[in-house]
Write a protein that holds these residues in place. Structure first.
Motif, PDB file in Angstrom:
ATOM      1  N   SER A 222       0.781  -1.315  -0.024  1.00  0.00           N
ATOM      2  CA  SER A 222      -0.083  -0.008  -0.115  1.00  0.00           C
ATOM      3  C   SER A 222       0.836   1.292   0.190  1.00  0.00           C
ATOM      4  N   ALA A 223       2.223   1.121   0.150  1.00  0.00           N
ATOM      5  CA  ALA A 223       2.962   2.314   0.304  1.00  0.00           C
ATOM      6  C   ALA A 223       3.497   2.902  -1.313  1.00  0.00           C
ATOM      7  N   SER A 224       2.806   2.265  -2.264  1.00  0.00           N
ATOM      8  CA  SER A 224       2.955   2.886  -3.409  1.00  0.00           C
ATOM      9  C   SER A 224       2.238   4.159  -3.705  1.00  0.00           C
ATOM     10  N   ILE A 293      11.694  -2.887  -3.829  1.00  0.00           N
ATOM     11  CA  ILE A 293      11.480  -3.138  -5.349  1.00  0.00           C
ATOM     12  C   ILE A 293      10.071  -3.345  -5.703  1.00  0.00           C
ATOM     13  N   GLY A 294       9.217  -3.995  -4.714  1.00  0.00           N
ATOM     14  CA  GLY A 294       7.970  -4.387  -5.196  1.00  0.00           C
ATOM     15  C   GLY A 294       6.931  -3.042  -5.212  1.00  0.00           C
ATOM     16  N   VAL A 295       7.271  -2.016  -4.241  1.00  0.00           N
ATOM     17  CA  VAL A 295       6.717  -0.926  -4.301  1.00  0.00           C
ATOM     18  C   VAL A 295       6.821   0.049  -5.409  1.00  0.00           C
ATOM     19  N   LEU A 296       8.353   0.234  -5.719  1.00  0.00           N
ATOM     20  CA  LEU A 296       8.819   1.146  -6.773  1.00  0.00           C
ATOM     21  C   LEU A 296       8.061   0.591  -8.295  1.00  0.00           C
ATOM     22  N   THR A 297       8.293  -0.828  -8.167  1.00  0.00           N
ATOM     23  CA  THR A 297       7.650  -1.223  -9.401  1.00  0.00           C
ATOM     24  C   THR A 297       6.061  -1.196  -9.614  1.00  0.00           C
ATOM     25  N   ALA A 298       5.344  -1.157  -8.485  1.00  0.00           N
ATOM     26  CA  ALA A 298       4.113  -1.009  -8.783  1.00  0.00           C
ATOM     27  C   ALA A 298       3.759   0.501  -9.056  1.00  0.00           C
ATOM     28  N   VAL A 299       4.633   1.363  -8.320  1.00  0.00           N
ATOM     29  CA  VAL A 299       4.281   2.906  -8.818  1.00  0.00           C
ATOM     30  C   VAL A 299       4.507   3.157 -10.203  1.00  0.00           C
ATOM     31  N   THR A 300       5.505   2.302 -10.969  1.00  0.00           N
ATOM     32  CA  THR A 300       5.440   2.649 -12.519  1.00  0.00           C
ATOM     33  C   THR A 300       4.182   2.135 -13.250  1.00  0.00           C
TER      34      THR A 300
END
Length: 541
Positions: A222-224, A293-300
């Motif tokens: 959820s941090a994304s 890595i998961g959060v930043l990938t979700a942001v994209t």
């Protein structure tokens, strides 16, 4: 039981070495020493038939690494009685722990049943079969010392105490052991001390990646949608990329290699690199790293209208994926190189034995193993790497020849050696160079019969140039010491009219020796002019 002078000595040393300074420390430690589990172990240490050593460690109140005692006291009287029965029966092998949450805990162990970290103090009998007089506070029957880091302490003691003591031993101290066996043991000691030091460097010089803030990590995927968290994660990932990229590009070996390094340095380099890369890959498998890595990938994948720089995030994630591939490739390279270099280890060990004849015997096997590495290894089979490995093997052969000729003595000591034995060793050095090049060319010719396979197409000047230069100096030394041997033989026969000739020769030798040349320093040409003058004067005799 009344405490003796020796008990008081233990209390004072434990108090001053382990506990934070406080006036009541001695009385606190005394109460712990008087407890039955500790006192039984201490008294056993004093007994001739008792245990050989005790290690004490103090844990402050609130310490999180306090080991679980072998018998829990709070479980009731039966367990306490069981513990007392075990102690009465002489079962002192398990560690004992006394104390409480307010004053801390004192651990007493023989050192084999619990892993200790940090500061500790040991007490040990100096003579295993003799007891310790408890009425004496301190004497030669018991030794003690503070341990801050067991591995570091072992390395320091081996390097600064035992190795120099063994090196300084007289030949008579080794009893019936032949010189070759003594040399083999000293090589083993050198190898052990070196490997211990290198492993300590590897443990203390790894790349530790900074972890994300625990509060942010708790948000999970959820941090994304939180710009502040995403900005923190991007800063963290940029730092990871920079540090890992810098490490992968660090190929400068000058910090731990010299121009005279032997082949063991190559194996140590790749072992150390494999350990560090494995440490990095293990960190990247942790939950915290995967979360970033998961959060930043979700942001994209989020819509464009969010208050986050998606393009910068996408660029950073792509950069990270490339670095991740580079890490995997570098780790695979290191593992593969270690795998194949390990197969050479048993053939490389004789290079450090100090005997050219031993090396000559194993040359065919060594060359066959090198051929296998060059033919099969996935990463190490480049011309550059194989040439460098051969050069390091040459370095060690030259080093071994120098040790065989003069040991680790001062350069001047070679003049005092028996000329006959010295000449034999000098001839062995020439023979080693000749056989080394012969076995190389035999292997090279075998590979030429398989034109589609990998070939020994290395620079022979680079590989053998140093040994050839050394052998040119060896030939001069053979000439010099052959003359010395001949004149010594004439002197022993005491022929009429030979005394003035022998005396003149002795003066020539003393004059040459007084110039302080290192006869085995083949890089220096200072000896060459004096060698020519020596031959002219010998000819005049």
């Amino acid at each position: 039981m009344a405490l003796t002078a020796r008990h008081r000595f233990l209390i004072q040393r434990i108090s001053s070495s382990l506990l934070p300074a406080h006036p009541s420390n001695d009385s606190l430690v005394e109460s712990w020493i008087r407890s039955e589990p500790i006192l039984n172990r201490v008294n056993s240490l004093f007994s001739p038939e008792g245990i050989q050593k005790l290690v004490f460690k103090y844990y402050e109140p609130g310490a999180g690494d306090v080991p679980t005692p072998p018998i829990e006291e709070e479980d009731g009287k039966e367990e306490k009685e069981g513990e007392a029965a075990a102690l009465a029966a002489g079962d002192l092998s398990a560690f004992a722990l006394v104390g409480d949450v307010e004053s801390g805990w004192l651990l007493c162990t023989q050192g084999h049943d619990v892993a200790l970290t940090g500061r500790a103090i040991f007490f040990m009998k100096t003579h295993p079969s003799k007891g310790i007089d408890p009425t004496k506070s301190n004497d030669a029957a018991m030794t003690h010392g503070v341990i801050t880091d067991p591995m570091r302490s072992l390395e320091v003691v081996m390097r600064n105490v035992y190795k120099p003591l063994l090196t300084a031993q007289q030949a008579s101290s080794w009893g019936q052991a032949p010189p070759a066996a003594v040399n083999e043991m000293m090589v083993g000691v050198d190898t052990f001390v070196h490997n211990l030091a290198e492993n300590l460097k590897s443990l203390n010089s790894g790349l530790e990646l900074r972890k994300p803030e625990p509060a942010y990590e708790a948000l999970g995927a959820s941090a994304s949608g939180e710009p502040q968290v995403v900005a923190s994660y991007m800063e963290l990932l940029e730092e990871w990329c920079t540090r890992i990229d810098r490490y992968l590009d660090d190929s400068d070996r000058s910090r731990w290699e010299t121009n005279d390094s032997g082949p063991d340095s190559e194996l140590e380099y790749w072992r150390r690199r494999m350990q560090r890369l494995t440490s990095i890959t293990d960190q990247l498998k942790t939950r915290s790293c995967k979360t970033v890595i998961g959060v930043l990938t979700a942001v994209t994948r989020l819509p464009e209208d969010i208050a986050i720089d998606k393009q910068r995030t996408l660029t950073l994630v792509r950069q990270w994926k490339q670095i991740d591939l580079n890490i995997t490739e570098a780790a695979n390279e290191a593992k593969d190189n270690v795998k194949y270099l390990n197969t050479l280890e048993r053939f490389i060990e004789p290079l450090y034995a100090g005997d050219p004849e031993v090396i000559i015997e194993m040359l065919p096997a060594l060359m066959n193993a090198l051929k296998m590495v060059h033919t099969i290894a996935r990463y190490f089979n480049t011309t550059e790497r194989m040439t460098k490995l051969f050069m390091k093997i040459t370095n060690q052969m030259v080093n071994t020849c120098r040790i065989a000729l003069n040991g680790k003595n001062a350069p001047d000591a070679i003049w005092d050696k028996d000329p006959e034995q010295l000449l034999e060793t000098l001839e062995s050095c020439l023979r080693l160079n000749e056989m080394y090049q012969e076995q190389y060319r035999i292997t090279k010719d075998k590979l030429l019969t398989m034109p589609k396979g990998k070939q020994f197409d290395f620079s022979e000047t680079q590989i053998f140039g140093k040994f050839d230069l050394f052998c040119r100096r060896v030939i001069k030394l053979i000439d010099m010491f052959s003359n010395i041997q001949q004149f010594k033989s004439l002197a022993q026969h005491k022929l009429d009219g030979m005394s003035p000739l022998v005396e003149a020769f002795s003066r020539i030798i003393e004059q040459l020796r007084s110039k302080g040349h290192d006869l085995l320093d083949f890089h220096s040409n200072k000896l060459d002019r004096d060698y020519v003058e020596f031959n002219v004067r010998i000819g005049e005799l």
